[in-house]
Design a protein around this motif. Structure first.
Motif, PDB file in Angstrom:
ATOM      1  N   THR A   5       0.842  -1.201   0.000  1.00 50.99           N
ATOM      2  CA  THR A   5       0.000   0.000   0.000  1.00 50.99           C
ATOM      3  C   THR A   5       0.874   1.248   0.000  1.00 50.99           C
ATOM      4  OG1 THR A   5      -0.095   0.149   2.417  1.00 50.99           O
ATOM      5  CG2 THR A   5      -1.789  -1.198   1.334  1.00 50.99           C
ATOM      6  N   MET A   6       0.228   2.391  -0.172  1.00 49.39           N
ATOM      7  CA  MET A   6       0.903   3.683  -0.106  1.00 49.39           C
ATOM      8  C   MET A   6       0.232   4.510   0.992  1.00 49.39           C
ATOM      9  SD  MET A   6       3.403   5.407  -1.486  1.00 49.39           S
ATOM     10  CE  MET A   6       3.605   4.596  -3.076  1.00 49.39           C
ATOM     11  N   GLY A   7       0.996   4.848   2.016  1.00 50.42           N
ATOM     12  CA  GLY A   7       0.438   5.600   3.132  1.00 50.42           C
ATOM     13  C   GLY A   7       0.257   7.066   2.808  1.00 50.42           C
ATOM     14  N   ALA A   8      -0.461   7.771   3.697  1.00 48.60           N
ATOM     15  CA  ALA A   8      -0.701   9.208   3.551  1.00 48.60           C
ATOM     16  C   ALA A   8      -0.111   9.933   4.748  1.00 48.60           C
ATOM     17  CB  ALA A   8      -2.200   9.486   3.456  1.00 48.60           C
ATOM     18  N   ASP A   9       0.582  11.030   4.484  1.00 45.25           N
ATOM     19  CA  ASP A   9       1.194  11.814   5.556  1.00 45.25           C
ATOM     20  C   ASP A   9       0.136  12.527   6.382  1.00 45.25           C
ATOM     21  OD1 ASP A   9       3.887  11.284   4.831  1.00 45.25           O
ATOM     22  OD2 ASP A   9       3.729  12.767   3.227  1.00 45.25           O
ATOM     23  N   LEU A  10       0.378  12.623   7.697  1.00 43.75           N
ATOM     24  CA  LEU A  10      -0.461  13.443   8.550  1.00 43.75           C
ATOM     25  C   LEU A  10      -0.030  14.910   8.479  1.00 43.75           C
ATOM     26  CD1 LEU A  10      -0.847  11.189  11.714  1.00 43.75           C
ATOM     27  CD2 LEU A  10      -2.520  11.583   9.918  1.00 43.75           C
ATOM     28  N   ALA A  11       1.273  15.145   8.526  1.00 43.58           N
ATOM     29  CA  ALA A  11       1.784  16.515   8.486  1.00 43.58           C
ATOM     30  C   ALA A  11       1.300  17.227   7.225  1.00 43.58           C
ATOM     31  CB  ALA A  11       3.313  16.510   8.529  1.00 43.58           C
ATOM     32  N   GLY A  12       0.729  18.394   7.421  1.00 44.68           N
ATOM     33  CA  GLY A  12       0.237  19.168   6.296  1.00 44.68           C
ATOM     34  C   GLY A  12      -1.175  18.843   5.877  1.00 44.68           C
ATOM     35  N   SER A  13      -1.754  17.782   6.425  1.00 40.95           N
ATOM     36  CA  SER A  13      -3.136  17.432   6.091  1.00 40.95           C
ATOM     37  C   SER A  13      -4.086  18.074   7.103  1.00 40.95           C
ATOM     38  CB  SER A  13      -3.317  15.913   6.055  1.00 40.95           C
ATOM     39  OG  SER A  13      -3.128  15.359   7.347  1.00 40.95           O
ATOM     40  N   THR A  14      -5.376  17.899   6.888  1.00 37.65           N
ATOM     41  CA  THR A  14      -6.379  18.574   7.710  1.00 37.65           C
ATOM     42  C   THR A  14      -7.132  17.579   8.579  1.00 37.65           C
ATOM     43  OG1 THR A  14      -6.676  20.337   6.092  1.00 37.65           O
ATOM     44  CG2 THR A  14      -8.450  20.005   7.674  1.00 37.65           C
ATOM     45  N   LEU A  15      -7.116  17.857   9.876  1.00 40.83           N
ATOM     46  CA  LEU A  15      -7.872  17.064  10.845  1.00 40.83           C
ATOM     47  C   LEU A  15      -9.183  17.787  11.139  1.00 40.83           C
ATOM     48  CD1 LEU A  15      -8.037  14.731  12.971  1.00 40.83           C
ATOM     49  CD2 LEU A  15      -6.983  16.322  14.599  1.00 40.83           C
ATOM     50  N   GLY A  16     -10.289  17.145  10.850  1.00 39.13           N
ATOM     51  CA  GLY A  16     -11.600  17.705  11.158  1.00 39.13           C
ATOM     52  C   GLY A  16     -12.163  17.052  12.402  1.00 39.13           C
ATOM     53  N   VAL A  17     -12.480  17.872  13.411  1.00 41.17           N
ATOM     54  CA  VAL A  17     -12.972  17.362  14.688  1.00 41.17           C
ATOM     55  C   VAL A  17     -14.446  17.736  14.821  1.00 41.17           C
ATOM     56  CG1 VAL A  17     -12.646  17.332  17.184  1.00 41.17           C
ATOM     57  CG2 VAL A  17     -10.671  17.681  15.674  1.00 41.17           C
ATOM     58  N   LEU A  18     -15.285  16.736  14.868  1.00 40.90           N
ATOM     59  CA  LEU A  18     -16.715  16.943  15.020  1.00 40.90           C
ATOM     60  C   LEU A  18     -17.066  16.793  16.492  1.00 40.90           C
ATOM     61  CD1 LEU A  18     -19.474  17.380  13.698  1.00 40.90           C
ATOM     62  CD2 LEU A  18     -19.604  14.920  13.298  1.00 40.90           C
ATOM     63  N   GLY A  19     -17.144  17.936  17.179  1.00 45.90           N
ATOM     64  CA  GLY A  19     -17.376  17.929  18.620  1.00 45.90           C
ATOM     65  C   GLY A  19     -16.091  18.232  19.358  1.00 45.90           C
ATOM     66  N   LEU A  20     -15.985  19.457  19.905  1.00 47.94           N
ATOM     67  CA  LEU A  20     -14.721  19.892  20.503  1.00 47.94           C
ATOM     68  C   LEU A  20     -14.877  20.041  22.015  1.00 47.94           C
ATOM     69  CD1 LEU A  20     -11.928  20.493  19.297  1.00 47.94           C
ATOM     70  CD2 LEU A  20     -12.504  22.924  19.359  1.00 47.94           C
ATOM     71  N   GLY A  21     -15.398  18.984  22.642  1.00 49.48           N
ATOM     72  CA  GLY A  21     -15.454  18.941  24.096  1.00 49.48           C
ATOM     73  C   GLY A  21     -14.129  18.452  24.647  1.00 49.48           C
ATOM     74  N   ARG A  22     -14.172  17.806  25.808  1.00 49.53           N
ATOM     75  CA  ARG A  22     -12.920  17.351  26.447  1.00 49.53           C
ATOM     76  C   ARG A  22     -12.158  16.383  25.546  1.00 49.53           C
ATOM     77  NH1 ARG A  22     -11.613  12.905  29.404  1.00 49.53           N
ATOM     78  NH2 ARG A  22     -13.776  12.223  29.467  1.00 49.53           N
ATOM     79  N   LEU A  23     -12.837  15.366  25.018  1.00 50.09           N
ATOM     80  CA  LEU A  23     -12.152  14.386  24.182  1.00 50.09           C
ATOM     81  C   LEU A  23     -11.713  14.999  22.861  1.00 50.09           C
ATOM     82  CD1 LEU A  23     -14.361  11.218  24.747  1.00 50.09           C
ATOM     83  CD2 LEU A  23     -12.153  11.751  25.766  1.00 50.09           C
ATOM     84  N   GLY A  24     -12.612  15.754  22.243  1.00 43.29           N
ATOM     85  CA  GLY A  24     -12.267  16.379  20.975  1.00 43.29           C
ATOM     86  C   GLY A  24     -11.089  17.318  21.097  1.00 43.29           C
ATOM     87  N   THR A  25     -11.016  18.043  22.216  1.00 38.27           N
ATOM     88  CA  THR A  25      -9.892  18.953  22.444  1.00 38.27           C
ATOM     89  C   THR A  25      -8.584  18.191  22.560  1.00 38.27           C
ATOM     90  OG1 THR A  25     -11.260  20.645  23.487  1.00 38.27           O
ATOM     91  CG2 THR A  25      -8.931  20.640  24.061  1.00 38.27           C
ATOM     92  N   GLN A  26      -8.601  17.067  23.270  1.00 36.70           N
ATOM     93  CA  GLN A  26      -7.387  16.259  23.402  1.00 36.70           C
ATOM     94  C   GLN A  26      -6.931  15.738  22.046  1.00 36.70           C
ATOM     95  OE1 GLN A  26      -8.378  13.289  26.315  1.00 36.70           O
ATOM     96  NE2 GLN A  26      -8.302  14.725  28.022  1.00 36.70           N
ATOM     97  N   VAL A  27      -7.873  15.289  21.242  1.00 40.66           N
ATOM     98  CA  VAL A  27      -7.535  14.792  19.905  1.00 40.66           C
ATOM     99  C   VAL A  27      -6.993  15.928  19.040  1.00 40.66           C
ATOM    100  CG1 VAL A  27      -8.513  13.844  17.776  1.00 40.66           C
ATOM    101  CG2 VAL A  27      -9.137  12.857  19.987  1.00 40.66           C
ATOM    102  N   ALA A  28      -7.590  17.103  19.150  1.00 41.41           N
ATOM    103  CA  ALA A  28      -7.149  18.263  18.368  1.00 41.41           C
ATOM    104  C   ALA A  28      -5.716  18.653  18.712  1.00 41.41           C
ATOM    105  CB  ALA A  28      -8.087  19.442  18.610  1.00 41.41           C
ATOM    106  N   ARG A  29      -5.387  18.640  19.971  1.00 46.01           N
ATOM    107  CA  ARG A  29      -4.035  19.041  20.386  1.00 46.01           C
ATOM    108  C   ARG A  29      -2.983  18.038  19.917  1.00 46.01           C
ATOM    109  NH1 ARG A  29      -6.134  21.320  26.236  1.00 46.01           N
ATOM    110  NH2 ARG A  29      -6.609  23.428  25.476  1.00 46.01           N
TER     111      ARG A  29
END
Length: 318
Positions: free
Chosen positions: A138-162
């Motif tokens: 397979t061919m992987g995809a880089d995280l750096a430079g890509s966009t993370l969309g967080v649906l729900g920015l409560g306690r868990l969403g904030t941790q994932v965002a950071r």
């Protein structure tokens, strides 16, 4: 006094909770999920039941069939599968336990990132290929430079965002009442609902299940996502239309999905998700860690002890 501990799949309830030291009690621990009449038979005569998260539902009709029940302990401080109004009407006290991770990095947020990395780098597919004698398929995809969309920015969403920031991702977020200021505090940019689905390379869900969020992601939302995007759900299964997700994965509308939650749990053997392509499927492991279970079962024993003393703690009310 009869105490029944439900859904101890990992067989650790007695290891982490001192149930057998409770005086004048008979403790039964069920290691397999039971439902319907089998559940009613298992709980017959029990004054205390300990439920693991939302594995077993307690609707009004079940309370009607359990006249001896007086204390229902749920792991976690909320449980959408328990009808708290019906519990109160039947004289049943409902107590909870504080989940590990309430004030530190959450085990659920960690698992979300395990799924993100597994999907973006095809970890499961490459593991299977290697065991079959193939190399680099397979061919992987880089995280750096890509966009993370967080649906729900409560306690868990904030941790994932950071954590997304640590991977040098652009982080965007949307939820119904989210403000630009609150998003900025979490290192995210508030966008519209439409932009969230259209722009995210990784869309991760961190919403509570409610009437408003049930079916929030359906065929239209999945069609709006990039064909190269992946969907991650560690919140609750019914937030995503399961049939629409299977159709999108099969048609290649999205590149993949990492799921830890489902409409019906345990996931039935014939469920179409089991055969859907480009998926990483886990059996609701978000909260399943040693620290989490130790804390939950220790506090379950505390709940029982306090209730027997006439001073119940961590009481959940409608």
């Amino acid at each position: 006094m009869k105490i029944v501990v439900l859904d101890d799949y990992q067989r650790v309830a007695r290891k982490y909770g001192t149930f057998d030291t409770l005086p004048d009690t008979r403790v039964e621990v069920l290691h397999e999920h039971v439902a319907g009449q089998e559940l009613i038979d298992a709980l017959a005569g029990a004054e205390v039941v300990v439920a693991m998260r939302e594995r077993t539902a307690f609707p009004a009709e079940l309370f009607e069939r359990l006249p001896a029940l007086r204390l229902l302990v749920t792991t976690g401080m909320s449980n959408a599968a328990i009808d708290l109004t019906a519990a109160a009407a039947h004289g049943v006290t409902v107590s909870g336990t504080v989940m590990y991770g309430a004030t530190k990095s959450s085990n659920a947020a960690e698992l979300a990132w395990a799924l993100i990395l597994a999907c973006r780098r095809h970890v499961v597919a490459e593991d299977r290929a290697l065991r079959d004698g193939r190399w680099q398929t397979t061919m992987g995809a880089d995280l750096a430079g890509s966009t993370l969309g967080v649906l729900g920015l409560g306690r868990l969403g904030t941790q994932v965002a950071r954590i997304g920031q640590a991977f040098d991702m652009r982080v965007i977020a949307w939820s119904e009442h989210l403000t630009a200021e609150r998003a900025a505090e979490a290192g995210a940019t508030l966008v519209s609902r439409d932009e969230l689905f259209a722009a995210a390379d990784v869309l991760t869900i961190h919403l509570k299940l409610s009437e408003r969020t049930t079916g929030l992601i359906g065929a239209a939302e999945l069609a709006a996502m990039k064909p190269s995007a992946v969907l991650i759900n560690t919140s609750r299964g019914p937030i995503v239309d399961e049939a629409a997700l299977v159709a999108a994965l099969t048609a290649g509308t999205i590149a993949g999905a990492g799921l830890d939650v489902y409409d019906v749990e345990p996931l039935p053997l014939g469920n179409p998700l089991r055969g859907a392509p480009h998926t990483v499927l886990l059996p609701h492991l978000g909260y399943v860690t040693e620290n989490s279970y130790r804390g939950m079962y220790e506090q379950a024993v505390e709940d029982i002890t306090a209730w027997r003393a006439g001073e119940p703690v961590r009481v959940l009310t409608p």
